[in-house]
Every structure is written in C-alpha cells, then in structure tokens.
Design a protein around this motif. Structure first.
Motif, PDB file in Angstrom:
ATOM      1  N   VAL A  58      -0.040   5.750 -11.362  1.00  0.00           N
ATOM      2  CA  VAL A  58      -0.029   4.549 -12.199  1.00  0.00           C
ATOM      3  C   VAL A  58      -0.376   4.910 -13.640  1.00  0.00           C
ATOM      4  O   VAL A  58       0.271   4.447 -14.582  1.00  0.00           O
ATOM      5  N   ARG A  85       2.340  -1.789  -9.639  1.00  0.00           N
ATOM      6  CA  ARG A  85       1.352  -1.030  -8.850  1.00  0.00           C
ATOM      7  C   ARG A  85       1.646  -1.170  -7.356  1.00  0.00           C
ATOM      8  O   ARG A  85       1.659  -0.193  -6.619  1.00  0.00           O
ATOM      9  N   SER A  86       1.921  -2.382  -6.917  1.00  0.00           N
ATOM     10  CA  SER A  86       2.223  -2.628  -5.509  1.00  0.00           C
ATOM     11  C   SER A  86       3.533  -1.953  -5.097  1.00  0.00           C
ATOM     12  O   SER A  86       3.619  -1.348  -4.028  1.00  0.00           O
ATOM     13  N   ARG A  87       4.543  -2.036  -5.945  1.00  0.00           N
ATOM     14  CA  ARG A  87       5.839  -1.406  -5.661  1.00  0.00           C
ATOM     15  C   ARG A  87       5.696   0.112  -5.586  1.00  0.00           C
ATOM     16  O   ARG A  87       6.263   0.754  -4.702  1.00  0.00           O
ATOM     17  N   GLU A 108       4.340   5.349  -0.068  1.00  0.00           N
ATOM     18  CA  GLU A 108       4.079   5.355   1.379  1.00  0.00           C
ATOM     19  C   GLU A 108       5.364   5.553   2.176  1.00  0.00           C
ATOM     20  O   GLU A 108       5.379   6.293   3.165  1.00  0.00           O
ATOM     21  N   ASN A 125       5.570  -6.403 -10.111  1.00  0.00           N
ATOM     22  CA  ASN A 125       4.324  -5.906  -9.532  1.00  0.00           C
ATOM     23  C   ASN A 125       4.372  -4.383  -9.377  1.00  0.00           C
ATOM     24  O   ASN A 125       4.399  -3.853  -8.271  1.00  0.00           O
ATOM     25  N   LYS A 161       3.017   1.845  -4.869  1.00  0.00           N
ATOM     26  CA  LYS A 161       2.275   2.170  -3.642  1.00  0.00           C
ATOM     27  C   LYS A 161       3.220   2.152  -2.441  1.00  0.00           C
ATOM     28  O   LYS A 161       3.224   3.074  -1.612  1.00  0.00           O
ATOM     29  N   LYS A 162       4.051   1.111  -2.358  1.00  0.00           N
ATOM     30  CA  LYS A 162       4.988   0.977  -1.240  1.00  0.00           C
ATOM     31  C   LYS A 162       6.007   2.121  -1.245  1.00  0.00           C
ATOM     32  O   LYS A 162       6.278   2.731  -0.202  1.00  0.00           O
ATOM     33  N   LEU A 211       2.142   0.798 -16.389  1.00  0.00           N
ATOM     34  CA  LEU A 211       2.592  -0.418 -15.712  1.00  0.00           C
ATOM     35  C   LEU A 211       3.625  -1.186 -16.524  1.00  0.00           C
ATOM     36  O   LEU A 211       4.248  -2.104 -16.029  1.00  0.00           O
ATOM     37  N   LEU A 221      -2.088   7.297  -5.927  1.00  0.00           N
ATOM     38  CA  LEU A 221      -1.641   6.086  -6.600  1.00  0.00           C
ATOM     39  C   LEU A 221      -2.265   5.910  -7.977  1.00  0.00           C
ATOM     40  O   LEU A 221      -1.557   5.614  -8.943  1.00  0.00           O
ATOM     41  N   SER A 222      -3.563   6.122  -8.116  1.00  0.00           N
ATOM     42  CA  SER A 222      -4.203   5.876  -9.411  1.00  0.00           C
ATOM     43  C   SER A 222      -3.676   6.828 -10.485  1.00  0.00           C
ATOM     44  O   SER A 222      -3.412   6.411 -11.619  1.00  0.00           O
ATOM     45  N   LEU A 241      10.238  -0.445 -10.308  1.00  0.00           N
ATOM     46  CA  LEU A 241       8.838  -0.837 -10.496  1.00  0.00           C
ATOM     47  C   LEU A 241       8.704  -2.072 -11.381  1.00  0.00           C
ATOM     48  O   LEU A 241       7.650  -2.324 -11.948  1.00  0.00           O
TER      49      LEU A 241
END
Length: 172
Positions: free
Chosen positions: A113, A130-132, A138, A128, A134-135, A118, A109-110, A125
């Motif tokens: 990003v 970063r959250s999107r 996953e 949010n 990550k999801k 961002l 993730l890092s 994306l």
C-alpha cells in the motif's frame, strides 16, 4: 552466434508494489543484461497506458495483450523480465514460465500500500484500493508461490539489497 539459453533470463513476478520494476532495473544493471517490462510492452503495442486499455477495451483485451507480450518477451529477451502482477493468472503464461528462473517478490499488504499509494492509477485498485489489493494478493499468492524458483521477501528492505540477493542466486 550461439542460441540464447533460457537460464539467461530472470522473470520477476509479484503483486503491485512488490518492486518488480525497481528491483528489475537494478538487477539488470548488476548482471550486465537488459531489462524488459511486459506492461511497458503492452502499452507500446496498444499505443496507450494500461489504465486506458482497461477502461476503453476491458480487462479481457488487456489480458490478451499481456499474454502476447509475455510470450514475445520470453522468446526474444535474455535478461531481466518483469511481469504485470496478474500475468501469471493465464494458464498458458504459467506453462511458458516453466524452465525459467522465476523470482517471486513477496510483499506484505502495508508495504504494498505504501509503495503503490492509494491514489494510484492502477485499474484494478480503483474502488477501495486497500481492500482490492489485499484480495488480489490473497488470490494470486498460491500461483506466485507455485511458479517461483526463488521467493524473496521485500518488506522493509532496500531495492539495492534485494537486487544483490537475487543476483547471487541467478544461475551462471
């Protein structure tokens, strides 16, 4: 003239920021073959950027165009092919990838990003990011892993080094 062998194509899959386009171009150069990106193909057919397709026509229309682009590219191209991050979600696309040398470019993730940024114009994306991201990563990871013949971790590595590593594993 002989038929194009499917072994001549390498398909790069992975989430946004994994390096599919950057590494794909370098890999094509090393192997002396062409490079093709299905997102670029979609933009050509639609006559507008992917982000505009999402906004104006919706994700479903984009996914339809994306699947058509993958089908066409697998039939016509015998070099390095980069798929959009979500292209592998289509079950028909998954079936089309069977028998091809699929390389999953795995990224944490890092690093993703940092590469994507961002303030990106990537349509999935927007809110949010970063959250999107990550999801998305996953949700898609099991599909990427199942389809891959080879998995290459891209974190903290240079694109040229990765292209060299992948080139060594490509069937002749």
């Amino acid at each position: 003239m002989s038929a194009k062998p499917s072994a001549g194509i390498v398909v790069l899959i992975g989430p946004p920021g994994s390096g599919k386009t950057t590494i794909g171009r370098l890999l094509a150069e090393r192997l002396g073959v062409g490079f093709r990106d299905t997102d670029a193909d979609v933009e050509t057919v639609a006559g507008k950027p992917v982000s505009d397709i999402f906004v104006e026509d919706g994700e479903a229309r984009f996914r339809e165009l994306e699947h058509q682009a993958v089908r066409r590219a697998l039939a016509e191209h015998d070099g390095i092919l980069s798929l959009g991050g979500g292209a592998v979600l289509n079950e028909e696309t998954q079936a089309l990838l069977e028998g091809h040398h699929v390389v999953y470019l795995q990224v944490g993730l890092s690093d993703a990003v940092q590469r994507v940024g961002l303030g990106s114009a990537r349509p999935l994306l927007v809110l949010n990011p970063r959250s999107r991201l990550k999801k998305l990563m996953e949700e898609r990871r099991p599909v990427y892993e199942r389809l891959a013949v080879t998995t290459v971790v891209t974190d903290k590595r240079e694109p040229a080094e990765l292209a060299d590593e992948i080139a060594k594993g490509v069937p002749a």
